[in-house]
Design a protein around this motif. Structure first.
Motif, PDB file in Angstrom:
ATOM      1  N   ASP A  14      30.124  52.542  38.654  1.00 44.83           N
ATOM      2  CA  ASP A  14      30.743  52.252  37.492  1.00 44.83           C
ATOM      3  C   ASP A  14      31.789  50.972  37.526  1.00 44.83           C
ATOM      4  N   LYS A  15      31.842  50.205  38.587  1.00 45.08           N
ATOM      5  CA  LYS A  15      32.944  49.125  38.637  1.00 45.08           C
ATOM      6  C   LYS A  15      32.565  48.077  39.291  1.00 45.08           C
ATOM      7  N   ALA A  16      31.194  47.907  39.922  1.00 48.18           N
ATOM      8  CA  ALA A  16      30.939  46.535  40.409  1.00 48.18           C
ATOM      9  C   ALA A  16      30.615  45.535  39.291  1.00 48.18           C
ATOM     10  N   HIS A  17      29.976  45.817  38.249  1.00 50.35           N
ATOM     11  CA  HIS A  17      29.726  44.947  37.353  1.00 50.35           C
ATOM     12  C   HIS A  17      30.920  44.283  36.905  1.00 50.35           C
ATOM     13  N   LYS A  18      31.852  45.214  36.238  1.00 52.59           N
ATOM     14  CA  LYS A  18      33.106  44.782  35.684  1.00 52.59           C
ATOM     15  C   LYS A  18      33.924  44.032  36.413  1.00 52.59           C
ATOM     16  N   PHE A  19      33.967  44.138  37.984  1.00 50.39           N
ATOM     17  CA  PHE A  19      35.101  43.385  38.767  1.00 50.39           C
ATOM     18  C   PHE A  19      34.195  41.929  38.860  1.00 50.39           C
ATOM     19  N   HIS A  20      32.639  41.902  38.913  1.00 49.33           N
ATOM     20  CA  HIS A  20      31.923  40.896  38.946  1.00 49.33           C
ATOM     21  C   HIS A  20      32.057  39.941  37.608  1.00 49.33           C
ATOM     22  N   GLU A  21      31.701  40.621  36.643  1.00 48.30           N
ATOM     23  CA  GLU A  21      32.093  40.008  35.278  1.00 48.30           C
ATOM     24  C   GLU A  21      33.227  39.282  35.084  1.00 48.30           C
ATOM     25  N   ARG A  75      35.525  38.349  37.224  1.00 48.02           N
ATOM     26  CA  ARG A  75      35.565  37.258  38.441  1.00 48.02           C
ATOM     27  C   ARG A  75      36.820  37.913  39.211  1.00 48.02           C
ATOM     28  N   ARG A  76      36.958  39.425  39.217  1.00 50.43           N
ATOM     29  CA  ARG A  76      37.827  39.939  40.319  1.00 50.43           C
ATOM     30  C   ARG A  76      37.330  39.747  41.736  1.00 50.43           C
ATOM     31  N   ALA A  77      35.993  39.756  41.635  1.00 50.58           N
ATOM     32  CA  ALA A  77      35.154  39.700  42.942  1.00 50.58           C
ATOM     33  C   ALA A  77      33.699  39.005  42.662  1.00 50.58           C
ATOM     34  N   ARG A  78      32.982  38.881  43.903  1.00 53.12           N
ATOM     35  CA  ARG A  78      31.520  38.477  43.477  1.00 53.12           C
ATOM     36  C   ARG A  78      30.692  39.496  43.922  1.00 53.12           C
ATOM     37  N   VAL A  79      29.873  40.056  43.378  1.00 51.88           N
ATOM     38  CA  VAL A  79      28.877  40.907  44.072  1.00 51.88           C
ATOM     39  C   VAL A  79      27.622  40.373  44.311  1.00 51.88           C
ATOM     40  N   PHE A  80      27.026  40.716  45.558  1.00 52.42           N
ATOM     41  CA  PHE A  80      25.583  39.817  45.759  1.00 52.42           C
ATOM     42  C   PHE A  80      24.885  41.199  46.357  1.00 52.42           C
ATOM     43  N   CYS A  81      23.432  41.264  45.554  1.00 56.12           N
ATOM     44  CA  CYS A  81      22.607  42.212  45.880  1.00 56.12           C
ATOM     45  C   CYS A  81      21.402  41.840  46.568  1.00 56.12           C
ATOM     46  N   ALA A  82      20.875  42.634  47.308  1.00 57.71           N
ATOM     47  CA  ALA A  82      19.697  42.364  47.978  1.00 57.71           C
ATOM     48  C   ALA A  82      18.443  43.261  47.631  1.00 57.71           C
ATOM     49  N   ARG A  83      17.244  42.561  47.449  1.00 58.42           N
ATOM     50  CA  ARG A  83      16.182  43.164  46.881  1.00 58.42           C
ATOM     51  C   ARG A  83      15.078  42.603  47.849  1.00 58.42           C
ATOM     52  N   SER A  84      14.004  43.665  48.136  1.00 58.10           N
ATOM     53  CA  SER A  84      12.797  43.176  49.074  1.00 58.10           C
ATOM     54  C   SER A  84      11.980  42.443  48.238  1.00 58.10           C
ATOM     55  N   THR A  85      11.733  42.690  46.641  1.00 55.76           N
ATOM     56  CA  THR A  85      10.923  41.896  45.940  1.00 55.76           C
ATOM     57  C   THR A  85      11.831  41.465  44.622  1.00 55.76           C
TER      58      THR A  85
END
Length: 179
Positions: free
Chosen positions: A40-47, A49-59
């Motif tokens: 619900d909120k990660a993208h809003k915070f990131h967009e 610039r209240r925070a930076r969200v980093f995601c891990a993917r194996s591919t």
């Protein structure tokens, strides 16, 4: 050899900035509060610039298997070690790891440690340009508290309960990456 070097010897997922709103939609680590925030909120915070969200993917196109969120914050001076309180009398600036989570089926596989080291590496880079007191987070449980303590995080003064504030002084982060 530093802890960071030992960890980086093993193959790990690629960690990148949050790309789209859908990156965390189906993410589930099994902790309701974290899963809800991710959806619900990660993208809003990131967009915003209240925070930076980093995601891990194996591919590159695979599902998100872990993520963390960094922001800047301040804490009351009473939360830092007594010998440093005079230098930070107006509050201690911190790089805050708001969330760090690994998808439920991938937990206990080293991904959380990899994400933590990546977050600390980013904090180290930020510390070259700003002067934070350290890196802070709230531990989720006893198991994560033990992991963070292995990296040098300490429970802040007067913190009790199941989710203590833990702080790693920035000079410890610098030593981790500079030796």
């Amino acid at each position: 050899m530093t802890s960071a070097e030992k960890i980086s010897d093993h193959p790990h997922p690629e960690v990148t900035l949050l790309r789209t709103k859908d990156c965390l939609r189906s993410f589930s680590c099994g902790e309701r509060e974290i899963d809800k925030w991710a959806k619900d909120k990660a993208h809003k915070f990131h967009e915003r610039r209240r925070a930076r969200v980093f995601c891990a993917r194996s591919t590159t196109d695979g599902p998100t298997i872990g993520f963390y969120c960094l922001s800047l914050s301040t804490e009351q001076t009473s939360k830092i070690s007594a010998e440093h309180r005079d230098a930070w009398s107006n509050g201690a600036p911190l790089i805050y790891i708001d969330y760090l989570a690994v998808a439920a089926p991938r937990q206990s596989s080293g991904i959380g440690t990899h994400l933590l080291v990546d977050a600390l590496r980013k904090a180290y880079e930020v510390s070259k340009y700003v002067a934070p007191y350290g890196v802070a987070l709230r531990s989720l449980n006893e198991r994560t508290t033990k992991l963070y303590e292995k990296f040098g995080f300490g429970i802040a003064p007067d913190e009790t309960g199941p989710s203590p504030l833990m702080i790693l002084p920035i000079w410890s982060v610098i030593q981790l990456f500079e030796g």
